[in-house]
Design a protein around this motif. Structure first.
Motif, mmCIF file in Angstrom:
data_model
loop_
_atom_site.group_PDB
_atom_site.id
_atom_site.type_symbol
_atom_site.label_atom_id
_atom_site.label_comp_id
_atom_site.label_asym_id
_atom_site.label_seq_id
_atom_site.Cartn_x
_atom_site.Cartn_y
_atom_site.Cartn_z
ATOM 1 N N THR A 91 0.821 -1.209 0.000
ATOM 2 C CA THR A 91 0.000 0.000 0.000
ATOM 3 C C THR A 91 0.853 1.258 0.000
ATOM 4 O O THR A 91 0.495 2.264 -0.625
ATOM 5 C CB THR A 91 -0.944 0.011 1.213
ATOM 6 O OG1 THR A 91 -0.178 -0.193 2.419
ATOM 7 C CG2 THR A 91 -1.992 -1.079 1.101
ATOM 8 N N ALA A 92 1.997 1.208 0.688
ATOM 9 C CA ALA A 92 2.882 2.380 0.705
ATOM 10 C C ALA A 92 3.450 2.654 -0.686
ATOM 11 O O ALA A 92 3.494 3.807 -1.139
ATOM 12 C CB ALA A 92 4.009 2.171 1.714
ATOM 13 N N LEU A 93 3.886 1.603 -1.367
ATOM 14 C CA LEU A 93 4.411 1.771 -2.723
ATOM 15 C C LEU A 93 3.323 2.266 -3.676
ATOM 16 O O LEU A 93 3.573 3.135 -4.527
ATOM 17 C CB LEU A 93 4.991 0.451 -3.224
ATOM 18 C CG LEU A 93 6.299 0.001 -2.577
ATOM 19 C CD1 LEU A 93 6.692 -1.386 -3.073
ATOM 20 C CD2 LEU A 93 7.422 1.000 -2.880
ATOM 21 N N ALA A 94 2.125 1.715 -3.537
ATOM 22 C CA ALA A 94 1.022 2.149 -4.390
ATOM 23 C C ALA A 94 0.669 3.611 -4.122
ATOM 24 O O ALA A 94 0.332 4.362 -5.052
ATOM 25 C CB ALA A 94 -0.194 1.260 -4.163
ATOM 26 N N SER A 95 0.765 4.043 -2.874
ATOM 27 C CA SER A 95 0.466 5.435 -2.526
ATOM 28 C C SER A 95 1.475 6.399 -3.125
ATOM 29 O O SER A 95 1.151 7.560 -3.401
ATOM 30 C CB SER A 95 0.429 5.592 -1.006
ATOM 31 O OG SER A 95 -0.618 4.833 -0.445
ATOM 32 N N VAL A 96 2.693 5.926 -3.319
ATOM 33 C CA VAL A 96 3.747 6.778 -3.879
ATOM 34 C C VAL A 96 3.741 6.742 -5.400
ATOM 35 O O VAL A 96 3.896 7.775 -6.064
ATOM 36 C CB VAL A 96 5.125 6.344 -3.339
ATOM 37 C CG1 VAL A 96 6.243 7.106 -4.040
ATOM 38 C CG2 VAL A 96 5.192 6.557 -1.839
ATOM 39 N N LEU A 97 3.535 5.568 -5.981
ATOM 40 C CA LEU A 97 3.723 5.402 -7.425
ATOM 41 C C LEU A 97 2.436 5.444 -8.246
ATOM 42 O O LEU A 97 2.473 5.841 -9.412
ATOM 43 C CB LEU A 97 4.439 4.062 -7.694
ATOM 44 C CG LEU A 97 5.798 3.885 -7.023
ATOM 45 C CD1 LEU A 97 6.337 2.488 -7.310
ATOM 46 C CD2 LEU A 97 6.779 4.948 -7.497
ATOM 47 N N VAL A 98 1.313 5.033 -7.656
ATOM 48 C CA VAL A 98 0.084 4.890 -8.445
ATOM 49 C C VAL A 98 -0.983 5.913 -8.076
ATOM 50 O O VAL A 98 -1.513 6.610 -8.947
ATOM 51 C CB VAL A 98 -0.483 3.464 -8.283
ATOM 52 C CG1 VAL A 98 -1.789 3.311 -9.071
ATOM 53 C CG2 VAL A 98 0.530 2.424 -8.734
ATOM 54 N N LEU A 99 -1.308 6.025 -6.817
ATOM 55 C CA LEU A 99 -2.429 6.867 -6.395
ATOM 56 C C LEU A 99 -2.265 8.352 -6.742
ATOM 57 O O LEU A 99 -3.274 9.022 -6.995
ATOM 58 C CB LEU A 99 -2.672 6.694 -4.889
ATOM 59 C CG LEU A 99 -3.171 5.300 -4.465
ATOM 60 C CD1 LEU A 99 -3.439 5.251 -2.967
ATOM 61 C CD2 LEU A 99 -4.427 4.909 -5.237
#
Length: 216
Positions: A91-99
């Protein structure tokens, strides 16, 4: 990434859900290091006989889910900790790269929910692979009791066996067990003879041996 940005990521939707769970896990392991909890005592127990307050149907379903997800064989605390850590990282990676690519707030909230669901699914897959090599570390080996040798065949090691003295060995996997034995006199036992262990005296820590039946 600046510290402020990191703090924003881990406290924003959807990472904040796993951040809270990760905080609970860290507190638990801190208590384990202090000796206040025993991490091995919270194993994934799916034994129906030990859960009198739960229905067999519910426990059977739980067991099937645990086995199906590949999370059995290790303490529950380890499995949960890995699930939370993997989910938090995802979720942290998705918050940085995708969201950040999502344009509006409503879509951002919806995308965060999708990321949260994907994180839960991915954490199960990754954790199942991580616990696989760890299972051998938590195998319970039941020690053989003295009484378990009763009924087995032994080989006499001493020249004589009587009420006062005698030794024999019982063949086991990997190595033989040397035991103290006795037999009523007179008896035909001599070194190298095979005999049957028929009783164990816990007071004297000795085994009684008798002549093998003819069919032996």
């Amino acid at each position: 990434m600046p510290a402020a940005s990191v703090l924003t990521v881990i406290t924003s939707w959807p990472t904040m859900v796993y951040t809270v769970l990760l905080g609970v896990v860290l507190i638990y392991w801190l208590l384990a290091l202090l000796g206040m909890v025993d991490f091995e005592s919270s194993g994934i127990d799916v034994d129906i006989d030990t859960h009198a307050d739960a229905s067999p149907e519910d426990l059977g379903t739980l067991a099937s889910y645990v086995v199906a997800m590949g999370l059995n064989g290790v303490p529950f605390s380890i499995a949960i900790s890995l699930l939370v850590l993997v989910g938090w990282l995802f979720t942290a990676l998705a918050s940085v790269l995708v969201l950040p690519l999502v344009p509006t707030a409503p879509l951002h909230a919806l995308a965060g929910g999708v990321v949260l669901a994907l994180a839960a699914a991915l954490s199960i897959i990754v954790t199942a692979r991580l616990v696989r090599p760890l299972r051998g570390l938590f195998v319970t080996h039941t020690a053989q009791t003295n009484a378990a040798l009763v009924g087995q065949v032994c080989r006499i090691l001493t020249g004589t066996v009587d009420e006062r003295q005698g030794r024999a060995e019982v063949a086991q996997r990997g190595a033989s067990i040397n035991i103290r034995v006795w037999a009523p006199s007179p008896n035909p036992f001599k070194r190298g003879d095979r005999a049957l262990v028929t009783d164990y005296d816990a007071a004297t820590l000795r085994y009684r041996v008798d002549v093998l039946p003819i069919d032996e």
